[in-house]
Write a protein that holds these residues in place. Structure first.
Motif, PDB file in Angstrom:
ATOM      1  N   ILE A  94       7.434   6.925   2.477  1.00 34.16           N
ATOM      2  CA  ILE A  94       6.591   7.725   3.514  1.00 34.16           C
ATOM      3  C   ILE A  94       4.799   8.374   3.142  1.00 34.16           C
ATOM      4  CG2 ILE A  94       6.567  10.205   4.681  1.00 34.16           C
ATOM      5  CD1 ILE A  94       9.498  10.057   4.811  1.00 34.16           C
ATOM      6  N   LEU A  95       4.278   8.332   2.100  1.00 33.78           N
ATOM      7  CA  LEU A  95       3.435   8.192   1.672  1.00 33.78           C
ATOM      8  C   LEU A  95       2.622   6.586   1.723  1.00 33.78           C
ATOM      9  CD1 LEU A  95       1.488   9.862  -0.082  1.00 33.78           C
ATOM     10  CD2 LEU A  95       1.626   8.798  -2.472  1.00 33.78           C
ATOM     11  N   LEU A  96       3.025   6.648   1.273  1.00 34.50           N
ATOM     12  CA  LEU A  96       2.467   4.847   1.002  1.00 34.50           C
ATOM     13  C   LEU A  96       1.855   4.400   3.295  1.00 34.50           C
ATOM     14  CD1 LEU A  96       4.452   2.677  -1.271  1.00 34.50           C
ATOM     15  CD2 LEU A  96       2.246   3.748  -1.585  1.00 34.50           C
ATOM     16  N   ILE A  97       2.817   4.372   3.628  1.00 37.69           N
ATOM     17  CA  ILE A  97       2.670   4.910   5.222  1.00 37.69           C
ATOM     18  C   ILE A  97       1.641   5.388   5.891  1.00 37.69           C
ATOM     19  CG2 ILE A  97       4.017   4.685   7.582  1.00 37.69           C
ATOM     20  CD1 ILE A  97       6.880   3.866   5.999  1.00 37.69           C
ATOM     21  N   THR A  98       2.160   6.754   5.399  1.00 36.45           N
ATOM     22  CA  THR A  98       1.096   7.694   6.113  1.00 36.45           C
ATOM     23  C   THR A  98      -0.591   7.998   5.412  1.00 36.45           C
ATOM     24  OG1 THR A  98       2.396   9.287   5.961  1.00 36.45           O
ATOM     25  CG2 THR A  98       0.400  10.340   5.183  1.00 36.45           C
ATOM     26  N   CYS A  99      -0.491   6.762   4.159  1.00 38.97           N
ATOM     27  CA  CYS A  99      -2.182   6.556   4.326  1.00 38.97           C
ATOM     28  C   CYS A  99      -2.318   5.425   4.689  1.00 38.97           C
ATOM     29  CB  CYS A  99      -1.811   5.837   2.604  1.00 38.97           C
ATOM     30  SG  CYS A  99      -1.423   7.361   1.097  1.00 38.97           S
ATOM     31  N   ALA A 100      -1.529   4.181   4.832  1.00 39.39           N
ATOM     32  CA  ALA A 100      -2.148   3.393   5.595  1.00 39.39           C
ATOM     33  C   ALA A 100      -2.588   3.412   7.243  1.00 39.39           C
ATOM     34  CB  ALA A 100      -0.990   2.289   5.789  1.00 39.39           C
ATOM     35  N   GLU A 101      -1.636   4.435   8.053  1.00 38.41           N
ATOM     36  CA  GLU A 101      -1.683   5.286   9.415  1.00 38.41           C
ATOM     37  C   GLU A 101      -2.953   6.225   9.235  1.00 38.41           C
ATOM     38  OE1 GLU A 101       2.945   4.458  10.517  1.00 38.41           O
ATOM     39  OE2 GLU A 101       2.226   6.443  10.317  1.00 38.41           O
ATOM     40  N   ILE A 102      -2.879   6.355   8.763  1.00 37.96           N
ATOM     41  CA  ILE A 102      -4.709   8.307   8.502  1.00 37.96           C
ATOM     42  C   ILE A 102      -5.228   6.855   8.327  1.00 37.96           C
ATOM     43  CG2 ILE A 102      -4.385   9.077   6.568  1.00 37.96           C
ATOM     44  CD1 ILE A 102      -5.223  10.107   9.664  1.00 37.96           C
ATOM     45  N   THR A 103      -5.874   5.882   7.820  1.00 37.56           N
ATOM     46  CA  THR A 103      -6.706   4.775   7.078  1.00 37.56           C
ATOM     47  C   THR A 103      -7.738   4.761   8.131  1.00 37.56           C
ATOM     48  OG1 THR A 103      -5.675   5.104   4.570  1.00 37.56           O
ATOM     49  CG2 THR A 103      -8.775   3.864   5.615  1.00 37.56           C
ATOM     50  N   ILE A 104      -6.026   3.975   8.858  1.00 44.32           N
ATOM     51  CA  ILE A 104      -6.206   2.892  10.386  1.00 44.32           C
ATOM     52  C   ILE A 104      -6.781   3.618  11.236  1.00 44.32           C
ATOM     53  CG2 ILE A 104      -4.786   1.484  12.093  1.00 44.32           C
ATOM     54  CD1 ILE A 104      -2.924   0.420   9.893  1.00 44.32           C
ATOM     55  N   VAL A 105      -6.446   5.113  11.650  1.00 41.76           N
ATOM     56  CA  VAL A 105      -7.212   6.117  12.464  1.00 41.76           C
ATOM     57  C   VAL A 105      -7.989   5.936  12.612  1.00 41.76           C
ATOM     58  CG1 VAL A 105      -6.426   8.024  13.858  1.00 41.76           C
ATOM     59  CG2 VAL A 105      -3.796   6.272  13.475  1.00 41.76           C
ATOM     60  N   LEU A 106      -8.317   6.570  11.748  1.00 46.47           N
ATOM     61  CA  LEU A 106     -10.216   7.347  11.324  1.00 46.47           C
ATOM     62  C   LEU A 106     -10.893   6.226  11.199  1.00 46.47           C
ATOM     63  CD1 LEU A 106      -9.646   9.989   8.888  1.00 46.47           C
ATOM     64  CD2 LEU A 106      -9.704  10.003  11.460  1.00 46.47           C
ATOM     65  N   CYS A 107     -10.791   4.784  10.980  1.00 48.68           N
ATOM     66  CA  CYS A 107     -11.401   3.848  11.026  1.00 48.68           C
ATOM     67  C   CYS A 107     -12.186   3.174  12.117  1.00 48.68           C
ATOM     68  CB  CYS A 107     -11.034   2.878  10.010  1.00 48.68           C
ATOM     69  SG  CYS A 107     -11.560   0.839  10.059  1.00 48.68           S
ATOM     70  N   PHE A 125      -5.296   9.021  -6.689  1.00 47.33           N
ATOM     71  CA  PHE A 125      -6.660   7.938  -6.548  1.00 47.33           C
ATOM     72  C   PHE A 125      -6.412   6.581  -6.266  1.00 47.33           C
ATOM     73  CE2 PHE A 125     -11.084   5.878  -6.733  1.00 47.33           C
ATOM     74  CZ  PHE A 125     -12.097   6.827  -5.331  1.00 47.33           C
ATOM     75  N   VAL A 126      -6.554   5.634  -7.512  1.00 48.74           N
ATOM     76  CA  VAL A 126      -6.438   4.604  -6.718  1.00 48.74           C
ATOM     77  C   VAL A 126      -5.116   3.624  -6.231  1.00 48.74           C
ATOM     78  CG1 VAL A 126      -6.269   2.914  -8.708  1.00 48.74           C
ATOM     79  CG2 VAL A 126      -7.873   4.269  -9.199  1.00 48.74           C
ATOM     80  N   LEU A 127      -3.926   4.280  -6.474  1.00 48.47           N
ATOM     81  CA  LEU A 127      -3.403   4.713  -5.760  1.00 48.47           C
ATOM     82  C   LEU A 127      -3.246   4.177  -3.715  1.00 48.47           C
ATOM     83  CD1 LEU A 127       0.100   3.782  -5.767  1.00 48.47           C
ATOM     84  CD2 LEU A 127       0.445   6.043  -6.010  1.00 48.47           C
ATOM     85  N   THR A 128      -3.777   5.541  -4.041  1.00 50.28           N
ATOM     86  CA  THR A 128      -3.500   5.966  -2.482  1.00 50.28           C
ATOM     87  C   THR A 128      -5.013   5.349  -1.631  1.00 50.28           C
ATOM     88  OG1 THR A 128      -5.267   8.046  -2.729  1.00 50.28           O
ATOM     89  CG2 THR A 128      -2.765   8.336  -2.318  1.00 50.28           C
ATOM     90  N   GLY A 129      -5.758   5.519  -2.472  1.00 43.24           N
ATOM     91  CA  GLY A 129      -7.020   4.214  -1.872  1.00 43.24           C
ATOM     92  C   GLY A 129      -6.766   2.997  -1.505  1.00 43.24           C
ATOM     93  N   THR A 130      -6.570   2.389  -2.588  1.00 47.11           N
ATOM     94  CA  THR A 130      -6.113   1.262  -1.738  1.00 47.11           C
ATOM     95  C   THR A 130      -5.304  -0.036  -0.729  1.00 47.11           C
ATOM     96  OG1 THR A 130      -6.128   0.108  -4.250  1.00 47.11           O
ATOM     97  CG2 THR A 130      -5.027  -1.690  -3.389  1.00 47.11           C
ATOM     98  N   ILE A 131      -4.253   1.126  -0.787  1.00 41.29           N
ATOM     99  CA  ILE A 131      -3.566   1.108   0.204  1.00 41.29           C
ATOM    100  C   ILE A 131      -4.207   1.401   1.490  1.00 41.29           C
ATOM    101  CG2 ILE A 131      -1.186   2.054   1.446  1.00 41.29           C
ATOM    102  CD1 ILE A 131      -0.385   1.075  -0.705  1.00 41.29           C
ATOM    103  N   GLY A 132      -4.700   2.448   1.977  1.00 43.91           N
ATOM    104  CA  GLY A 132      -5.863   3.002   2.557  1.00 43.91           C
ATOM    105  C   GLY A 132      -6.661   1.694   3.096  1.00 43.91           C
ATOM    106  N   PHE A 133      -7.319   0.750   2.010  1.00 44.02           N
ATOM    107  CA  PHE A 133      -8.403  -0.475   2.145  1.00 44.02           C
ATOM    108  C   PHE A 133      -7.635  -1.079   2.464  1.00 44.02           C
ATOM    109  CE2 PHE A 133      -9.281  -4.086   0.247  1.00 44.02           C
ATOM    110  CZ  PHE A 133     -10.607  -4.191   0.718  1.00 44.02           C
ATOM    111  N   TYR A 134      -6.257  -2.118   1.727  1.00 53.09           N
ATOM    112  CA  TYR A 134      -5.385  -3.330   2.640  1.00 53.09           C
ATOM    113  C   TYR A 134      -5.236  -2.434   3.765  1.00 53.09           C
ATOM    114  CZ  TYR A 134      -5.799  -5.559  -1.163  1.00 53.09           C
ATOM    115  OH  TYR A 134      -6.287  -7.246  -2.384  1.00 53.09           O
ATOM    116  N   ALA A 135      -4.577  -0.875   4.290  1.00 54.88           N
ATOM    117  CA  ALA A 135      -4.472  -1.382   5.924  1.00 54.88           C
ATOM    118  C   ALA A 135      -5.713  -1.388   6.681  1.00 54.88           C
ATOM    119  CB  ALA A 135      -4.467   0.176   5.816  1.00 54.88           C
TER     120      ALA A 135
END
Length: 640
Positions: free
Chosen positions: A541-554, A615-625
């Protein structure tokens, strides 16, 4: 025929996903329990108790058992320890406690000591800091059953028993220190009716403080008047406690009884708060559904606009709305500033993600048993080392896309930057622990082994991955980049980079903070945590949330004609680490009773390392999303 096939697929998905969900939750209760095979004991067979470190939730500084003048065996022998045990501060040694299987013992005298000023002071310090004694029997930890005061009167288990307690005599205002010198052990076992052998399934104790008395002069055959099974006198309370003062005589005794029980580890890992974990899952799923809806809406609007453009049916208002993100197509894939550093952090995040996912899969399937002390930490360290090849590959691929040429420099920084910062903090904290003469200090040999793992295996693997990644053809941009950068228009206050980055970290943290409470409790309050099924669900759920919130704000950022998304995508989801550290600070002041400066330094030092890794884990997920999202939308539209 096609609709029939689609309905069959839908039916398959509707069956498989609930089964997978139940499997993960079921795994949180059972798959990791079997662990190390327990030993079979015949009636009368010796049961040798081992002693582990002394621990305190007030100081967080472990000490070896024999740092206090407890009764020693004839020869103290250190047990073999794995890397994880050493890093945890475990120091497992033999003890004079020896039981016989299914043969109860009452009032066994262990030894008699006389305190001097120094030893009395040592005992008082450990009692004042609420230190607990940890023991092990057949790989099972010693626990103290404590009955809750609520309505259901359920029992929970405390790891280890307190060295002693503080109290006052009736009518006195002076506080005294009393030692637990009589231990009533209970060994729970499961007997095989065919072979008459038995397996140990539980190891409990009730500690008492009693001032033992005897007649005549002391010798090996002296009988105690306060605890004598021949006269049916046993210790059942602490009405006459043993005070800790210089020149006081202390006699250590113990009882041992056997009780039939069903299964191993059941009592230890009994969950009384599973409803809270379910609430955590449901809470996180609501966040995921909300963000998934927003992402789906953005994708549908983007596709709808593209179709309407081809059909020349767009209105003036729609054309005005879509000018934002399409206008920056010539700049959106322009390499960012400090692109080398971004490559390093993305590669490190891939390494950390691989380690976490494989560790969680092993844990859910039961390979990291609670019986295997230090197994979790050892597995994480080894996986981190071997995941270096993926770190090198990811950083080199991204570096080549940015038109970089010196891949070896980036590979070296990827191999050394994150581990170097963590090792520096760890080294300082270890020096502090060493100064306190704690058993938690990592020995020089172990430090050398860690450095050897780092530079002997991890660094070469990062270079191998970097070499393979750089040899691959460069990732091509879906649109051409203009030679002259486009000017970014003035942004609204809510699109300010700092504001949007801080907002982006709230939802990923909100998806995990309930489970985070239990993890912090298990680490800092010495409680059991082996519900990896729940934790694995929360991780997904954390990985999905990181990806989706970053896509929305991007998407909102690109619509406002701001094309500097590379670093912001990493920092948006990575900012959840800031909230993790703030929550750890809140937890420190509200849940812990740490008063010593050294202990506070250890807490915040280790939580800083944990937050940096998060920070490193969640940041990377957001970047790749965002990387996937931008390439998708710009490759699917027609650019004039």
């Amino acid at each position: 025929m096609e609709s029939r096939s689609r309905s069959t697929n839908d039916l398959t998905i509707s069956i498989v996903w609930p089964l997978l969900f139940l499997f993960l939750v079921h795994g949180s209760h059972c798959f990791y329990l079997p662990g190390v095979a327990p030993e079979d004991f015949q009636k009368g067979g010796p049961l040798k108790v081992k002693v582990n470190k002394l621990t305190s939730i007030k100081t967080q500084l472990p000490y070896s058992y024999y740092s206090l003048p407890f009764c020693p065996p004839e020869k103290i022998v250190d047990s073999t320890e794995n890397l994880g045990e050493v890093l945890r501060g475990d120091r497992i040694e033999n003890s004079p406690y020896v039981f016989k299987m299914r043969e109860p013992q009452l009032c066994t005298v262990l030894c008699r000591i006389t305190l001097d000023a120094k030893t009395a002071k040592q005992f008082k310090e450990k009692i004042g800091d609420e230190y607990r004694v940890n023991m092990i029997l057949d790989n099972l930890p010693l626990v103290v059953p404590i009955r809750r005061s609520d309505q259901d009167s359920s029992v929970f288990y405390q790891l280890g028993y307190h060295v002693g307690l503080k109290g006052k005599y009736t009518g006195s205002k002076e506080e005294k220190y009393f030692i637990h010198n009589h231990l009533a052990f209970t060994v729970k076992y499961h007997r095989d009716s065919q072979t008459d052998s038995a397996r140990i399934v539980g190891f409990e104790v009730k500690p008492y403080s009693i001032r033992h008395e005897y007649e005549g002069t002391w010798n090996e055959k002296t009988r105690l008047t306060t605890c004598d099974p021949h006269n049916k006198r046993t210790v059942v309370n602490s009405n006459t406690p043993q005070e800790v003062e210089a020149n006081n005589e202390i006699i250590f005794t113990y009882d041992e009884s056997d009780v039939k029980w069903a299964s191993r580890w059941d009592a230890y890992l009994l969950m009384n708060d599973d409803q809270i974990h379910w609430f955590s899952i449901v809470n996180s799923l609501m966040i995921v559904l909300f963000l998934s809806g927003m992402v789906a809406m953005i994708m549908l609007r983007t596709l709808y606009r593209d179709i309407s453009r081809y059909n020349e049916l767009e209105t003036q208002e729609e054309a005005q709305e879509e000018t934002g993100w399409k206008l920056v197509h010539g700049d959106v894939f322009r390499p960012p500033s400090n692109s080398d550093l971004l490559c390093v952090y993305v590669g490190t995040g891939v390494q950390f993600l691989g380690m976490v996912l494989v560790t969680m899969i092993f844990a859910v399937f039961g390979f990291l048993s609670p019986s295997n002390r230090g197994g979790l930490m050892t597995a994480m360290l080894l996986l981190w080392v071997f995941m270096g090849i993926f770190a090198g590959y990811a950083s080199a691929r991204l570096y080549k896309m940015f038109k970089g040429a010196e891949w070896k420099k980036v590979a070296f920084r990827t191999a050394c930057m994150f581990p170097g910062i963590v090792f520096a903090i760890f080294f300082v904290l270890n020096a502090v622990i060493w100064g306190q003469k704690s058993s938690g200090a990592v020995p020089f040999g172990t430090m050398f082994a860690l450095v050897l793992l780092w530079f002997g295996i991890s660094v070469p693997l990062v270079f191998v991955g970097g070499y393979v990644g750089f040899k691959k053809p460069a990732i091509e941009d879906p649109v051409k980049t203009n030679k002259i950068p486009r000017q970014i228009p003035e942004q609204a206050w809510y699109m300010n980079p700092t504001f949007s980055i801080l907002i982006g970290g709230i939802l990923p943290f909100g998806a995990v903070f309930i489970e985070l409470f239990f993890i912090l409790t298990s680490i800092w309050l010495n409680q059991f945590y082996y519900i990896f099924g729940f934790l694995f669900l929360v991780l997904i759920i954390l990985l999905i949330t990181c990806a989706e919130i970053t896509i929305v704000l991007c998407y909102f950022q690109l619509c406002s004609e701001d094309y500097l998304w590379w670093w912001r995508s990493y920092l948006t989801s990575g900012s959840s680490a800031l909230y993790l550290f703030l929550y750890a600070t809140f937890y420190f002041f509200t849940k812990l009773e740490i008063t010593k400066l050294v202990s506070g330094l250890l807490y915040f030092g280790y939580m800083l390392i944990a937050s940096y890794a998060f920070f490193v884990l969640t940041g990377t997920i957001g970047f790749y999303a965002c990387f996937w999202f931008t390439r998708l939308i710009y490759s699917s539209v027609k650019i004039d």
